[in-house]
Scaffold this motif. Structure first.
Motif, PDB file in Angstrom:
ATOM      1  N   GLN A  13      -8.754   1.521  -7.357  1.00  0.00           N
ATOM      2  CA  GLN A  13      -9.645   0.373  -7.429  1.00  0.00           C
ATOM      3  C   GLN A  13     -10.952   0.671  -6.718  1.00  0.00           C
ATOM      4  O   GLN A  13     -11.009   1.507  -5.795  1.00  0.00           O
ATOM      5  N   ALA A  14     -11.989  -0.019  -7.124  1.00  0.00           N
ATOM      6  CA  ALA A  14     -13.292   0.123  -6.471  1.00  0.00           C
ATOM      7  C   ALA A  14     -13.138  -0.152  -4.979  1.00  0.00           C
ATOM      8  O   ALA A  14     -12.431  -1.080  -4.569  1.00  0.00           O
ATOM      9  N   GLY A  15     -13.792   0.683  -4.174  1.00  0.00           N
ATOM     10  CA  GLY A  15     -13.691   0.582  -2.736  1.00  0.00           C
ATOM     11  C   GLY A  15     -12.595   1.449  -2.133  1.00  0.00           C
ATOM     12  O   GLY A  15     -12.543   1.622  -0.912  1.00  0.00           O
ATOM     13  N   GLY A  16     -11.740   1.980  -2.975  1.00  0.00           N
ATOM     14  CA  GLY A  16     -10.649   2.818  -2.511  1.00  0.00           C
ATOM     15  C   GLY A  16     -11.052   4.260  -2.293  1.00  0.00           C
ATOM     16  O   GLY A  16     -12.228   4.623  -2.406  1.00  0.00           O
ATOM     17  N   SER A  17     -10.043   5.081  -1.979  1.00  0.00           N
ATOM     18  CA  SER A  17     -10.283   6.491  -1.673  1.00  0.00           C
ATOM     19  C   SER A  17      -9.329   7.391  -2.448  1.00  0.00           C
ATOM     20  O   SER A  17      -8.224   6.972  -2.819  1.00  0.00           O
ATOM     21  N   LEU A  18      -9.773   8.611  -2.675  1.00  0.00           N
ATOM     22  CA  LEU A  18      -8.944   9.656  -3.260  1.00  0.00           C
ATOM     23  C   LEU A  18      -9.345  10.975  -2.631  1.00  0.00           C
ATOM     24  O   LEU A  18     -10.503  11.149  -2.234  1.00  0.00           O
ATOM     25  N   ARG A  19      -8.394  11.894  -2.570  1.00  0.00           N
ATOM     26  CA  ARG A  19      -8.726  13.242  -2.129  1.00  0.00           C
ATOM     27  C   ARG A  19      -8.322  14.228  -3.228  1.00  0.00           C
ATOM     28  O   ARG A  19      -7.145  14.323  -3.579  1.00  0.00           O
ATOM     29  N   LEU A  20      -9.295  14.936  -3.729  1.00  0.00           N
ATOM     30  CA  LEU A  20      -9.041  15.971  -4.717  1.00  0.00           C
ATOM     31  C   LEU A  20      -8.813  17.300  -4.016  1.00  0.00           C
ATOM     32  O   LEU A  20      -9.429  17.573  -2.987  1.00  0.00           O
ATOM     33  N   GLY A  68     -22.738  10.358   2.025  1.00  0.00           N
ATOM     34  CA  GLY A  68     -22.177   9.340   2.895  1.00  0.00           C
ATOM     35  C   GLY A  68     -20.838   8.807   2.436  1.00  0.00           C
ATOM     36  O   GLY A  68     -20.162   8.090   3.188  1.00  0.00           O
ATOM     37  N   ARG A  69     -20.437   9.142   1.215  1.00  0.00           N
ATOM     38  CA  ARG A  69     -19.144   8.666   0.695  1.00  0.00           C
ATOM     39  C   ARG A  69     -18.164   9.807   0.431  1.00  0.00           C
ATOM     40  O   ARG A  69     -16.961   9.644   0.616  1.00  0.00           O
ATOM     41  N   PHE A  70     -18.676  10.942   0.000  1.00  0.00           N
ATOM     42  CA  PHE A  70     -17.831  12.093  -0.343  1.00  0.00           C
ATOM     43  C   PHE A  70     -18.023  13.198   0.690  1.00  0.00           C
ATOM     44  O   PHE A  70     -19.126  13.391   1.213  1.00  0.00           O
ATOM     45  N   THR A  71     -16.943  13.944   0.942  1.00  0.00           N
ATOM     46  CA  THR A  71     -17.000  15.075   1.867  1.00  0.00           C
ATOM     47  C   THR A  71     -16.252  16.261   1.273  1.00  0.00           C
ATOM     48  O   THR A  71     -15.090  16.121   0.873  1.00  0.00           O
ATOM     49  N   ILE A  72     -16.905  17.411   1.234  1.00  0.00           N
ATOM     50  CA  ILE A  72     -16.251  18.635   0.779  1.00  0.00           C
ATOM     51  C   ILE A  72     -15.812  19.427   1.994  1.00  0.00           C
ATOM     52  O   ILE A  72     -16.532  19.511   2.998  1.00  0.00           O
ATOM     53  N   SER A  73     -14.606  19.986   1.924  1.00  0.00           N
ATOM     54  CA  SER A  73     -14.097  20.775   3.038  1.00  0.00           C
ATOM     55  C   SER A  73     -13.201  21.888   2.492  1.00  0.00           C
ATOM     56  O   SER A  73     -12.837  21.877   1.316  1.00  0.00           O
ATOM     57  N   ARG A  74     -12.860  22.821   3.367  1.00  0.00           N
ATOM     58  CA  ARG A  74     -12.056  23.956   2.936  1.00  0.00           C
ATOM     59  C   ARG A  74     -11.029  24.291   3.993  1.00  0.00           C
ATOM     60  O   ARG A  74     -11.342  24.316   5.183  1.00  0.00           O
ATOM     61  N   ASP A  75      -9.809  24.551   3.556  1.00  0.00           N
ATOM     62  CA  ASP A  75      -8.744  25.027   4.430  1.00  0.00           C
ATOM     63  C   ASP A  75      -8.506  26.488   4.060  1.00  0.00           C
ATOM     64  O   ASP A  75      -7.868  26.782   3.041  1.00  0.00           O
ATOM     65  N   ASN A  76      -9.023  27.404   4.871  1.00  0.00           N
ATOM     66  CA  ASN A  76      -8.920  28.824   4.543  1.00  0.00           C
ATOM     67  C   ASN A  76      -7.478  29.311   4.534  1.00  0.00           C
ATOM     68  O   ASN A  76      -7.116  30.172   3.731  1.00  0.00           O
ATOM     69  N   ALA A  77      -6.656  28.763   5.409  1.00  0.00           N
ATOM     70  CA  ALA A  77      -5.262  29.195   5.480  1.00  0.00           C
ATOM     71  C   ALA A  77      -4.521  28.868   4.190  1.00  0.00           C
ATOM     72  O   ALA A  77      -3.604  29.583   3.784  1.00  0.00           O
ATOM     73  N   LYS A  78      -4.918  27.777   3.551  1.00  0.00           N
ATOM     74  CA  LYS A  78      -4.269  27.355   2.315  1.00  0.00           C
ATOM     75  C   LYS A  78      -5.049  27.755   1.078  1.00  0.00           C
ATOM     76  O   LYS A  78      -4.628  27.454  -0.046  1.00  0.00           O
ATOM     77  N   ASN A  79      -6.197  28.394   1.265  1.00  0.00           N
ATOM     78  CA  ASN A  79      -7.064  28.756   0.127  1.00  0.00           C
ATOM     79  C   ASN A  79      -7.314  27.545  -0.769  1.00  0.00           C
ATOM     80  O   ASN A  79      -7.226  27.620  -2.000  1.00  0.00           O
ATOM     81  N   THR A  80      -7.620  26.440  -0.122  1.00  0.00           N
ATOM     82  CA  THR A  80      -7.795  25.188  -0.863  1.00  0.00           C
ATOM     83  C   THR A  80      -9.086  24.503  -0.419  1.00  0.00           C
ATOM     84  O   THR A  80      -9.405  24.482   0.771  1.00  0.00           O
ATOM     85  N   VAL A  81      -9.787  23.960  -1.401  1.00  0.00           N
ATOM     86  CA  VAL A  81     -10.990  23.176  -1.148  1.00  0.00           C
ATOM     87  C   VAL A  81     -10.677  21.725  -1.497  1.00  0.00           C
ATOM     88  O   VAL A  81      -9.966  21.457  -2.473  1.00  0.00           O
ATOM     89  N   TYR A  82     -11.211  20.811  -0.713  1.00  0.00           N
ATOM     90  CA  TYR A  82     -10.938  19.397  -0.901  1.00  0.00           C
ATOM     91  C   TYR A  82     -12.234  18.634  -1.172  1.00  0.00           C
ATOM     92  O   TYR A  82     -13.316  19.044  -0.751  1.00  0.00           O
ATOM     93  N   LEU A  83     -12.085  17.515  -1.838  1.00  0.00           N
ATOM     94  CA  LEU A  83     -13.173  16.564  -1.971  1.00  0.00           C
ATOM     95  C   LEU A  83     -12.608  15.198  -1.590  1.00  0.00           C
ATOM     96  O   LEU A  83     -11.823  14.609  -2.345  1.00  0.00           O
ATOM     97  N   GLN A  84     -12.963  14.744  -0.396  1.00  0.00           N
ATOM     98  CA  GLN A  84     -12.552  13.423   0.058  1.00  0.00           C
ATOM     99  C   GLN A  84     -13.555  12.415  -0.479  1.00  0.00           C
ATOM    100  O   GLN A  84     -14.758  12.526  -0.195  1.00  0.00           O
TER     101      GLN A  84
END
Length: 124
Positions: A13-20, A68-84
């Motif tokens: 729903q609008a206003g909610g969150s997801l992490r890719l 201000g709404r989305f954040t990209i990050s990376r976990d090198n140990a898991k070889n994974t990139v996220y988009l919060q």
């Protein structure tokens, strides 16, 4: 070669969150920039966010529409990139793609590798 597999999409729903998540495999040591793009129905693919590493320096870039709404990050140990993704809006609805390239550069939109995409739908 590098393989990218996205996950984490869904309906929210609008206003909610997801992490890719974007799991990387293959020659990941050759990757210096990771990014997220999106493509809404009937629209061209657009840049969302990027993260580049060069030595001890990490740089970031965001589209104005997600700052201000989305954040990209990376976990090198898991070889994974996220988009919060927080404070989601209906206009964020799109297929989201993970991308990677062998240069440390957040300005050029040319990427070497692409994932298959994951659908994000934001209801009003």
């Amino acid at each position: 070669q590098v393989q990218l597999v996205e996950s984490g999409g869904g309906l929210v729903q609008a206003g909610g969150s997801l992490r890719l998540s974007c799991a990387t495999s293959g020659r990941t040591s050759s990757i210096y920039t990771m990014a997220w793009f999106r493509q809404a129905p009937g629209k061209e693919r657009e840049f969302v966010a990027a993260r580049a590493r060069s030595g001890i320096t990490t740089s970031y870039a965001y589209a104005d529409s997600v700052k201000g709404r989305f954040t990209i990050s990376r976990d090198n140990a898991k070889n994974t990139v996220y988009l919060q993704m927080n404070s989601l809006k209906p206009e964020d609805t799109a297929v989201y793609y993970c991308a990677a390239k062998r240069l440390a550069d957040t300005t050029s939109l040319n990427y070497d590798y692409w994932g298959q995409g994951t659908q994000v739908t934001v209801s009003s």
